[in-house]
Design an enzyme around this catalytic site. Structure first.
Site, short mmCIF file in Angstrom:
data_model
loop_
_atom_site.label_atom_id
_atom_site.label_comp_id
_atom_site.label_asym_id
_atom_site.label_seq_id
_atom_site.Cartn_x
_atom_site.Cartn_y
_atom_site.Cartn_z
N CYS A 147 0.83 -1.21 0.00
CA CYS A 147 0.00 0.00 0.00
C CYS A 147 0.87 1.26 0.00
O CYS A 147 1.73 1.42 0.87
CB CYS A 147 -0.91 0.00 1.23
SG CYS A 147 -1.87 1.53 1.40
N CYS A 193 0.50 3.56 3.39
CA CYS A 193 0.97 3.14 4.70
C CYS A 193 2.32 3.79 4.99
O CYS A 193 3.03 4.19 4.07
CB CYS A 193 1.12 1.61 4.74
SG CYS A 193 -0.45 0.72 4.86
N HIS A 230 -3.90 0.84 8.26
CA HIS A 230 -4.42 0.42 6.96
C HIS A 230 -5.82 -0.18 7.05
O HIS A 230 -6.63 -0.03 6.13
CB HIS A 230 -3.46 -0.60 6.32
CG HIS A 230 -3.89 -1.08 4.97
ND1 HIS A 230 -3.59 -0.42 3.80
CD2 HIS A 230 -4.62 -2.18 4.61
CE1 HIS A 230 -4.11 -1.08 2.77
NE2 HIS A 230 -4.72 -2.15 3.23
N ASN A 269 -14.01 8.93 -0.79
CA ASN A 269 -14.67 7.78 -1.41
C ASN A 269 -14.30 6.55 -0.59
O ASN A 269 -13.11 6.33 -0.34
CB ASN A 269 -14.20 7.57 -2.85
CG ASN A 269 -14.46 8.78 -3.72
OD1 ASN A 269 -15.41 9.51 -3.51
ND2 ASN A 269 -13.62 8.98 -4.72
N HIS A 327 -8.54 7.10 3.31
CA HIS A 327 -8.03 8.37 2.81
C HIS A 327 -9.13 9.12 2.08
O HIS A 327 -10.17 8.57 1.72
CB HIS A 327 -6.86 8.13 1.84
CG HIS A 327 -7.26 7.57 0.52
ND1 HIS A 327 -7.66 6.25 0.35
CD2 HIS A 327 -7.34 8.13 -0.72
CE1 HIS A 327 -7.96 6.03 -0.91
NE2 HIS A 327 -7.79 7.16 -1.58
N GLN A 351 -9.56 13.08 -0.45
CA GLN A 351 -8.85 13.93 -1.39
C GLN A 351 -9.31 15.37 -1.24
O GLN A 351 -10.39 15.64 -0.70
CB GLN A 351 -9.07 13.44 -2.82
CG GLN A 351 -8.56 12.02 -3.07
CD GLN A 351 -8.78 11.56 -4.50
OE1 GLN A 351 -8.19 12.10 -5.43
NE2 GLN A 351 -9.63 10.56 -4.68
#
Length: 480
Positions: A127, A130, A193, A233, A246, A248
């Site tokens: 990922c 992370c 995560h 999202n 996460h 944006q």
């Protein structure tokens, strides 16, 4: 008013304030320091960013190997590991995109073909969001972090805003276009995560709010930026390609279609009534609850803890002293909630300390209700969702109100709402769930354990219950 930003040493920020809110924006200045860093970068010389402090929130600005900006947000003084350098051999990013205007609607469409190469569903141990570890360097050089924000390596919009403003029209009015100038940032809510935003505690959620506020203040001050859009999202059903929790932030060089429609409706409402559209919307929904539970809401006794707090037909999901969440009268999605501060402000920078203090409890409560919607026999089915924060675009701060539009594409535990011919082709939504039922359901799961999401059979919810039938499934497939 947003918290004052000061140097980590306690000195005032050198850059002063940006905008009418008095929020201080980042200077972006960097310095150098040596740090042991994480195990992967032990002993390396690191580029350390300027640290600034917003109330109890400290931010450290640094750079990634390809020159993109990275900002750590921490409670209090940041650890020295924030000075860890990005040791990856990255080439400089050279994204290329443009915006084109639809001559039939006036909407701007971003064309960003370079995004085809972006990271797609990597395994958990690869990922990129992370923290870095020995043998695996990521977008976050530090071995741990609280909240981190960085420029997207595969942005839809990039380049210095204001250097190439979007033209209102070119010589050819049918083919208006301009460079895709703007900024796209990734906001990592936590280093964990396997967590989600709903798993955060209230102090951590407040840290995310501080980060959103800081990014809004800085990006909205850039020339050519029309609107700052913060969003999350969640879920593969939504189309998320990175599982790490996460969101944006987009600095847009144009006003997007939904905002443009709000501007038009607000102007019409003002002309017809002399009042603000959003003030009237919030007041009408709060009035549906009655003076009892809303008036008595407080941190110790929030309204909405019991479904009996509300009339059966109220669309309010929960109401605090400073925030109200309700299902909109004409909801587009099976479960859709709008969250407003009770006092109209244009964006995050306009919130006062009381509103900021109450926000984490209200927002986390709302997200956790979504996660309890679709439980089946004690098995939790996390709701995929989009959390879209609408902020006033430049020039419309007096009319457009900060608010969240939160919705899920899941309509039952095992069924999704797909955008069919009417929605995708004509932008005419058809909702299978009555808004009043959705509000009742969201109130019921406020403190109750997860339960089956099948609604009671009433005339109001017939459309939802009939989704179990073959005829309904066939009709939906025919419409798509």
């Amino acid at each position: 008013m947003a918290p004052t930003v000061t140097d980590a040493t306690g000195q005032p920020g050198a850059n002063g304030s940006a905008g009418a809110s008095g929020t201080a924006a980042a200077s972006g200045t960097t310095g150098t320091a040596a740090s042991a860093g994480s195990s992967a970068q032990a002993g390396a010389d690191a580029q350390a960013g300027t640290s600034r402090q917003a109330g109890a929130t400290t931010r450290t600005v640094t750079e990634l190997a390809d020159g993109r900006e990275l900002i750590y947000y921490d409670r209090g003084t940041p650890p020295t590991a924030r000075a860890v350098a990005d040791l990856r051999p990255l080439d400089a990013v050279a994204p290329s995109s443009e915006v084109r205007q639809d001559p039939m609607t006036g909407a701007w469409v971003t064309v960003a073909a370079h995004r085809q190469a972006r990271t797609y569903h990597p395994p958990a141990d690869e990922c990129p969001l992370c923290p870095s570890r020995e043998g695996r360097l990521s977008e976050i050089p530090a071995g741990d972090y609280q909240v981190a924000v960085f420029e997207n390596r595969f942005p839809s919009l990039a380049g210095e805003p204001g250097t190439h403003p979007v033209p209102p029209a070119l010589d050819d009015p049918l083919h208006s276009r301009g460079p895709g100038i703007g900024r796209c940032e990734v906001v990592c809510f936590t280093a964990d995560h396997d967590a989600s935003f709903a798993d955060l505690d209230e102090d951590h959620a407040r840290l995310v709010l501080d980060a959103w506020t800081d990014r809004t203040a800085e990006l909205s001050a850039l020339p050519g930026v029309r609107q700052v859009y913060c969003f999350e999202n969640r879920g593969t059903e939504i189309g998320v390609t990175l599982a790490h929790p996460h969101g944006q932030v987009y600095a847009l060089p144009f006003v997007p279609p939904r905002t443009a429609k709000m501007i038009d409706r607000a102007a019409r409402h003002r002309a017809a009534t002399g009042r603000n559209l959003f003030d009237d919307l919030v007041a009408a929904e709060r009035a549906s609850v009655g003076s009892g539970s809303v008036a008595s809401a407080s941190a110790d006794s929030p309204a909405g803890n019991s479904p009996s707090d509300y009339p059966e037909d109220s669309r309010v999901v929960l109401a605090g002293e400073y925030w109200t969440a309700f299902v909109p009268f004409a909801a587009r999605w099976p479960y859709e909630v709008h969250l407003f501060p009770n006092r109209r402000v244009p964006d995050f920078t306009g919130l006062n300390e009381d509103e900021r203090a109450e926000f984490p409890r209200i927002y986390l409560d709302l997200l956790r209700r979504f996660d309890r919607l679709f439980g089946d026999g004690g098995q939790q089915v996390r709701a995929p969702y989009i959390a879209a924060w609408h902020q006033a675009p430049a020039g419309h701060e007096d009319e457009i109100a900060l608010h969240l539009e939160l919705f899920t594409v899941r309509r039952t535990a095992d069924k999704l709402k797909y955008l069919a011919g009417t929605e995708s082709g004509m932008e005419a939504f058809m909702n299978d769930v009555a808004p009043e039922f959705a509000a009742r359901r969201l109130r019921e799961v406020g403190q109750a354990p997860a339960a089956a999401s099948t609604p009671e059979t009433t005339a109001e919810t017939t459309a939802e219950t009939t989704t179990e039938t073959t005829a309904d499934t066939t009709a939906e497939e025919a419409q798509r």
